[in-house]
Design an enzyme around this catalytic site. Structure first.
Site, PDB file in Angstrom:
ATOM      1  NE  ARG A 196      -3.083  -4.254  -1.121  1.00  0.00           N
ATOM      2  CZ  ARG A 196      -2.320  -5.018  -0.354  1.00  0.00           C
ATOM      3  NH1 ARG A 196      -1.002  -4.920  -0.477  1.00  0.00           N
ATOM      4  NH2 ARG A 196      -2.837  -5.852   0.513  1.00  0.00           N
ATOM      5  NE  ARG A 233      -3.619  -2.277   2.630  1.00  0.00           N
ATOM      6  CZ  ARG A 233      -3.287  -3.478   3.109  1.00  0.00           C
ATOM      7  NH1 ARG A 233      -2.058  -3.691   3.571  1.00  0.00           N
ATOM      8  NH2 ARG A 233      -4.172  -4.449   3.146  1.00  0.00           N
ATOM      9  CG  HIS A 288      -5.000 -10.056   0.532  1.00  0.00           C
ATOM     10  ND1 HIS A 288      -5.186  -9.955  -0.826  1.00  0.00           N
ATOM     11  CD2 HIS A 288      -5.066  -8.788   1.019  1.00  0.00           C
ATOM     12  CE1 HIS A 288      -5.355  -8.682  -1.150  1.00  0.00           C
ATOM     13  NE2 HIS A 288      -5.274  -7.955  -0.061  1.00  0.00           N
TER      14      HIS A 288
END
Length: 367
Positions: free
Chosen positions: A326, A216, A346
């Protein structure tokens, strides 16, 4: 008529005391139901205290008012302003030890809720009031914000019930706003065109790091040189606190980029601890200082506009932002045989699949 037998999970509770487990937080709350009036009273989440209060109420028959007296509305306790509870909730939220960005965002949203509902007694805030507030927000095109505010309000009232401030959560029966993803995806070709228009060397390095690491904007801005050691770039994601070790040997053949080489290019004549830093003093930004997030977004937007103008492209009302790299990183690494879920940090493959969704931005080859 014999009373209906109690549920197995409530047989250890005295008469008229009930419990309910919140599916999201896993916390069990207790409620006492007056057998005469049918009114329910929240007793919080302390089981022993709830049992004591319920038993005391059950054995108070001698002092129980007559039915005629109960038909007359009882005097309400002193006003419990929602603004006062918001102040209490702030302390509860801060004790959770969440990330600084999450805390800052939540405090801003609590301020908005205070301005909207603060003058009301917390027990007078109805489902309709909340539904109208969230509905108006969604109609303004702020569906994502409406969902976030609903989630926060639900937690606010859950904690209020646990503290005995109110007996019900008016947010539970409201519907979450439907979010339609509008932002355009970034293609590899568009990335190259924007990269060519990036005037600041630090913006080029930031774009290279973004597409190589899939991190990010905040995490890229926070990267420091000491995070690279033992052949890895160590990243602690600011949003989720996920700890990643990304090999400096990772590369994208389609761009001929390697992470270790990009990190070396981040070093220049200016002494700085940050990979993405100002090479010279500009206004309040000193040479070597970290580049602010807004500055990254602003410069990226300018480069994107120049690229679109040069190519005669119409990127629509919602052109791809810096964050879209991303998604591009996930797709490029997957195409070269790497697991994008690990790279993006994730916990679920479902979330990674959302990032890999091209939303019609690229051609699909059919052999």
């Amino acid at each position: 008529m014999a009373p209906r037998p109690r549920n197995p999970g409530s047989r250890d509770l005295p008469a008229n005391l009930y419990k309910k487990k919140d599916s999201r937080s896993g916390i069990t709350y207790f409620t006492y139901r007056d057998p005469v009036s049918g009114r329910c009273f929240g007793l919080g989440k302390d089981k022993e205290q709830a049992i004591r209060e319920a038993m005391a109420a059950n054995f108070a028959d001698a002092a129980r008012p007559t039915l005629t007296e109960r038909l007359v509305e009882t005097k309400r306790p002193a006003t419990r302003l929602f603004s006062a509870w918001i102040e209490e909730y702030r302390g509860i939220y801060l004790e959770r030890g969440l990330a600084a960005n999450s805390v800052r965002t939540a405090l801003m949203r609590l301020k908005r809720l205070d301005a909207e509902f603060g003058a009301n007694d917390i027990r007078d805030i109805s489902t309709m009031m909340i539904a109208n507030y969230l509905g108006a927000m969604a109609k303004e095109g702020k569906a994502q914000m409406a969902r976030a505010m609903r989630s926060l309000m639900r937690d606010v009232f859950m904690e209020a019930m646990a503290a005995g401030w109110t007996n019900a959560n008016p947010v539970d029966v409201t519907r979450a706003a439907r979010v339609v993803i509008k932002r355009e995806r970034m293609t590899l070709d568009l990335w190259k065109e924007i990269y060519a228009e990036a005037k600041q060397p630090w913006l080029r390095r930031a774009m290279e790091l973004a597409v190589l690491t899939g991190q990010r904007r905040e995490d890229i801005a926070n990267m420091v040189f000491k995070d690279e050691h033992d052949g890895y770039l160590h990243v602690v994601q600011s949003k989720t606190k996920t700890r990643l070790r990304i090999s400096t040997g990772i590369r994208l053949e389609c761009l001929d980029l390697e992470l270790g080489a990009v990190i070396k290019q981040c070093r220049d004549r200016v002494v700085s601890q940050h990979l993405i830093h100002h090479a010279r003093t500009i206004s309040l930004a000193k040479a070597g200082s970290q580049v602010w997030l807004d500055t990254i977004s602003k410069e990226f937007s300018s480069a994107r506009k120049r690229a679109a103008a040069r190519l005669g492209l119409d990127l629509g009302k919602t052109p791809p932002t810096f964050h879209e790299m991303r998604s591009l990183a996930a797709r490029l690494h997957a195409a070269e045989g790497r697991d994008p879920q690990q790279l993006l940090g994730h916990r679920s493959a479902k979330m990674t699949d959302m990032y890999r969704d091209i939303r019609g931005a690229e051609w699909i080859d059919v052999a």
